[in-house]
Enzyme design. Structure first.
Site, PDB file in Angstrom:
ATOM      1  N   THR A  48      -0.971  11.807   4.782  1.00 20.08           N
ATOM      2  CA  THR A  48      -1.358  13.192   5.043  1.00 20.08           C
ATOM      3  C   THR A  48      -2.833  13.412   4.699  1.00 20.08           C
ATOM      4  O   THR A  48      -3.261  14.550   4.548  1.00 20.08           O
ATOM      5  CB  THR A  48      -0.483  14.175   4.236  1.00 20.08           C
ATOM      6  OG1 THR A  48      -0.564  13.816   2.847  1.00 20.08           O
ATOM      7  CG2 THR A  48       0.959  14.112   4.686  1.00 20.08           C
TER       8      THR A  48
ATOM      9  N   TYR B  52      -5.562  12.117   2.004  1.00 19.16           N
ATOM     10  CA  TYR B  52      -5.748  12.511   0.597  1.00 19.16           C
ATOM     11  C   TYR B  52      -4.594  13.401   0.122  1.00 19.16           C
ATOM     12  O   TYR B  52      -4.789  14.558  -0.253  1.00 19.16           O
ATOM     13  CB  TYR B  52      -7.092  13.233   0.394  1.00 19.16           C
ATOM     14  CG  TYR B  52      -8.287  12.408   0.782  1.00 19.16           C
ATOM     15  CD1 TYR B  52      -8.666  11.299   0.026  1.00 19.16           C
ATOM     16  CD2 TYR B  52      -9.035  12.729   1.908  1.00 19.16           C
ATOM     17  CE1 TYR B  52      -9.761  10.532   0.379  1.00 19.16           C
ATOM     18  CE2 TYR B  52     -10.136  11.967   2.274  1.00 19.16           C
ATOM     19  CZ  TYR B  52     -10.500  10.868   1.503  1.00 19.16           C
ATOM     20  OH  TYR B  52     -11.585  10.118   1.863  1.00 19.16           O
TER      21      TYR B  52
ATOM     22  N   THR C  72      -2.581   1.079  -4.611  1.00 24.74           N
ATOM     23  CA  THR C  72      -3.094   2.160  -3.786  1.00 24.74           C
ATOM     24  C   THR C  72      -4.497   2.607  -4.186  1.00 24.74           C
ATOM     25  O   THR C  72      -4.751   2.857  -5.371  1.00 24.74           O
ATOM     26  CB  THR C  72      -2.104   3.366  -3.824  1.00 24.74           C
ATOM     27  OG1 THR C  72      -2.667   4.473  -3.100  1.00 24.74           O
ATOM     28  CG2 THR C  72      -1.780   3.808  -5.233  1.00 24.74           C
ATOM     29  N   ASN C  73      -5.391   2.668  -3.215  1.00 27.50           N
ATOM     30  CA  ASN C  73      -6.713   3.259  -3.425  1.00 27.50           C
ATOM     31  C   ASN C  73      -6.569   4.776  -3.432  1.00 27.50           C
ATOM     32  O   ASN C  73      -5.935   5.335  -2.531  1.00 27.50           O
ATOM     33  CB  ASN C  73      -7.671   2.877  -2.281  1.00 27.50           C
ATOM     34  CG  ASN C  73      -8.178   1.456  -2.352  1.00 27.50           C
ATOM     35  OD1 ASN C  73      -8.022   0.770  -3.354  1.00 27.50           O
ATOM     36  ND2 ASN C  73      -8.808   1.010  -1.274  1.00 27.50           N
TER      37      ASN C  73
ATOM     38  N   ASP D 114      -1.402  -0.698   5.872  1.00 23.45           N
ATOM     39  CA  ASP D 114      -1.746  -0.140   7.185  1.00 23.45           C
ATOM     40  C   ASP D 114      -3.238  -0.257   7.487  1.00 23.45           C
ATOM     41  O   ASP D 114      -3.698   0.284   8.475  1.00 23.45           O
ATOM     42  CB  ASP D 114      -1.291   1.330   7.296  1.00 23.45           C
ATOM     43  CG  ASP D 114      -2.109   2.267   6.435  1.00 23.45           C
ATOM     44  OD1 ASP D 114      -2.467   1.867   5.310  1.00 23.45           O
ATOM     45  OD2 ASP D 114      -2.395   3.389   6.882  1.00 23.45           O
ATOM     46  N   LYS D 115      -3.957  -0.974   6.618  1.00 22.97           N
ATOM     47  CA  LYS D 115      -5.386  -1.149   6.866  1.00 22.97           C
ATOM     48  C   LYS D 115      -5.779  -2.604   6.661  1.00 22.97           C
ATOM     49  O   LYS D 115      -5.144  -3.330   5.886  1.00 22.97           O
ATOM     50  CB  LYS D 115      -6.203  -0.263   5.917  1.00 22.97           C
ATOM     51  CG  LYS D 115      -6.044   1.215   6.227  1.00 22.97           C
ATOM     52  CD  LYS D 115      -7.076   2.054   5.508  1.00 22.97           C
ATOM     53  CE  LYS D 115      -6.994   3.495   5.992  1.00 22.97           C
ATOM     54  NZ  LYS D 115      -7.275   4.473   4.944  1.00 22.97           N
TER      55      LYS D 115
ATOM     56  N   ASP E 275       0.861  -1.165   0.000  1.00 25.97           N
ATOM     57  CA  ASP E 275       0.000   0.000   0.000  1.00 25.97           C
ATOM     58  C   ASP E 275       0.914   1.236   0.000  1.00 25.97           C
ATOM     59  O   ASP E 275       2.098   1.127   0.312  1.00 25.97           O
ATOM     60  CB  ASP E 275      -0.861  -0.051   1.269  1.00 25.97           C
ATOM     61  CG  ASP E 275      -1.566   1.245   1.536  1.00 25.97           C
ATOM     62  OD1 ASP E 275      -2.310   1.704   0.650  1.00 25.97           O
ATOM     63  OD2 ASP E 275      -1.368   1.809   2.626  1.00 25.97           O
ATOM     64  N   ARG E 276       0.383   2.388  -0.361  1.00 26.28           N
ATOM     65  CA  ARG E 276       1.255   3.574  -0.367  1.00 26.28           C
ATOM     66  C   ARG E 276       1.036   4.471   0.857  1.00 26.28           C
ATOM     67  O   ARG E 276       1.873   4.517   1.746  1.00 26.28           O
ATOM     68  CB  ARG E 276       1.066   4.382  -1.664  1.00 26.28           C
ATOM     69  CG  ARG E 276       2.214   5.361  -1.907  1.00 26.28           C
ATOM     70  CD  ARG E 276       1.911   6.339  -3.019  1.00 26.28           C
ATOM     71  NE  ARG E 276       0.945   7.357  -2.595  1.00 26.28           N
ATOM     72  CZ  ARG E 276       0.444   8.303  -3.392  1.00 26.28           C
ATOM     73  NH1 ARG E 276       0.806   8.355  -4.658  1.00 26.28           N
ATOM     74  NH2 ARG E 276      -0.414   9.174  -2.923  1.00 26.28           N
ATOM     75  N   ASP E 277      -0.119   5.143   0.914  1.00 23.57           N
ATOM     76  CA  ASP E 277      -0.332   6.158   1.957  1.00 23.57           C
ATOM     77  C   ASP E 277      -0.502   5.499   3.326  1.00 23.57           C
ATOM     78  O   ASP E 277      -1.387   4.671   3.531  1.00 23.57           O
ATOM     79  CB  ASP E 277      -1.560   7.009   1.617  1.00 23.57           C
ATOM     80  CG  ASP E 277      -1.418   7.694   0.264  1.00 23.57           C
ATOM     81  OD1 ASP E 277      -0.270   8.022  -0.121  1.00 23.57           O
ATOM     82  OD2 ASP E 277      -2.438   7.893  -0.417  1.00 23.57           O
TER      83      ASP E 277
ATOM     84  N   ARG F 121     -10.810  -1.813  -6.378  1.00 25.63           N
ATOM     85  CA  ARG F 121     -10.628  -1.086  -5.121  1.00 25.63           C
ATOM     86  C   ARG F 121     -10.480  -2.063  -3.957  1.00 25.63           C
ATOM     87  O   ARG F 121     -11.344  -2.903  -3.726  1.00 25.63           O
ATOM     88  CB  ARG F 121     -11.814  -0.136  -4.886  1.00 25.63           C
ATOM     89  CG  ARG F 121     -11.687   0.639  -3.572  1.00 25.63           C
ATOM     90  CD  ARG F 121     -12.790   1.681  -3.374  1.00 25.63           C
ATOM     91  NE  ARG F 121     -12.809   2.133  -1.991  1.00 25.63           N
ATOM     92  CZ  ARG F 121     -11.983   3.043  -1.460  1.00 25.63           C
ATOM     93  NH1 ARG F 121     -11.091   3.629  -2.236  1.00 25.63           N
ATOM     94  NH2 ARG F 121     -12.040   3.377  -0.193  1.00 25.63           N
TER      95      ARG F 121
HETATM   96 MG   LIG Z   1      -2.878   3.093   3.567  1.00 20.15          MG
END
Ligand SMILES: [Mg+2]
Length: 221
Positions: free
Chosen positions: A48, A50, A81-82, A164-165, A39-41, A138
């Protein structure tokens, strides 16, 4: 909207209005390799919320080292990444290109390379063609992992995912992976899939060991 025009003119690597599939770099991988999915974010960069400003991107500690270990092991590294902020109108694919480019640049600065980026903009709260509920690409749906698997001929069962989710872990499980690392998460075992936490130094060492083991197996003749 200018960004939609750019999409339609092929400025970005979109296979459809809400799906970015980008092969990065020129490293070639034989079919049958496992991959390191990330995953990215919140996993590669600090989330941060969005993100749309490249200047705000900061890498999470140790993530570049994990990616570099996969690079050394000959394991393709794939971001999945979503990006529902695009469907919601908070940002466009141009913003995604800028932010993602910065993330890849920061990783490169620490000697870590990504081989493919897959991003899904669809979300039920979106507008226009991006307003799709429960799109197969998604997460927690497995579409992005399956797409990368098809394109690179991956061994998904041996592949790893870091996120992270719980949706990241579920996407991995549904794509046929057998284990994932959940940032700041709790260990959990379900039939055929093990969630490992990434909270402590030992957890990180375990991830590095798993990556190295994949490389060792993959290189057997
Ligand atoms: Mg994430």
């Amino acid at each position: 909207m200018a960004d939609t025009d750019a999409t339609m003119s092929g400025r970005y690597p979109l296979t459809e209005p809400g799906l970015w599939v980008e092969r990065v770099g020129s490293r070639v991988f034989p079919a049958g390799r496992p991959a390191l999915f990330l995953d990215r974010d919140g996993t590669i960069n600090i989330d941060t919320d969005y993100p749309d400003d490249p200047a705000e991107m900061v890498l999470r500690e140790d993530i570049a080292a994990a990616i570099a270990a996969a690079n050394r092991a000959g394991i393709p590294v794939i971001i999945v990444t979503n990006q529902s902020g695009i469907a919601r109108g908070y940002s466009g694919w141009g913003d995604f290109a800028a932010v993602n480019g910065r993330v890849l640049e920061l990783l490169a600065g620490e000697g870590a390379s990504v081989d493919m980026v897959v991003a899904c903009a669809y979300h039920e709260a979106g507008t226009g063609p991006l307003a799709v509920a429960d799109h197969p690409m998604r997460k927690p749906n497995p579409g992005m992992l399956l797409e990368a698997g098809n394109r690179l001929g991956l061994d998904l069962q041996r592949s790893l995912i870091v996120g992270d989710k719980k949706a990241d872990m579920e996407a991995g499980q549904r794509a046929g992976l057998s284990q994932g690392w959940l940032v700041d998460g709790q260990a959990a075992a379900q039939p055929g899939f093990t969630v490992r936490p990434w909270r402590e130094r030992d957890d990180f060492d375990g991830l590095l060991a798993a990556i190295a083991a994949l490389g060792a197996v993959s290189r057997k003749p």
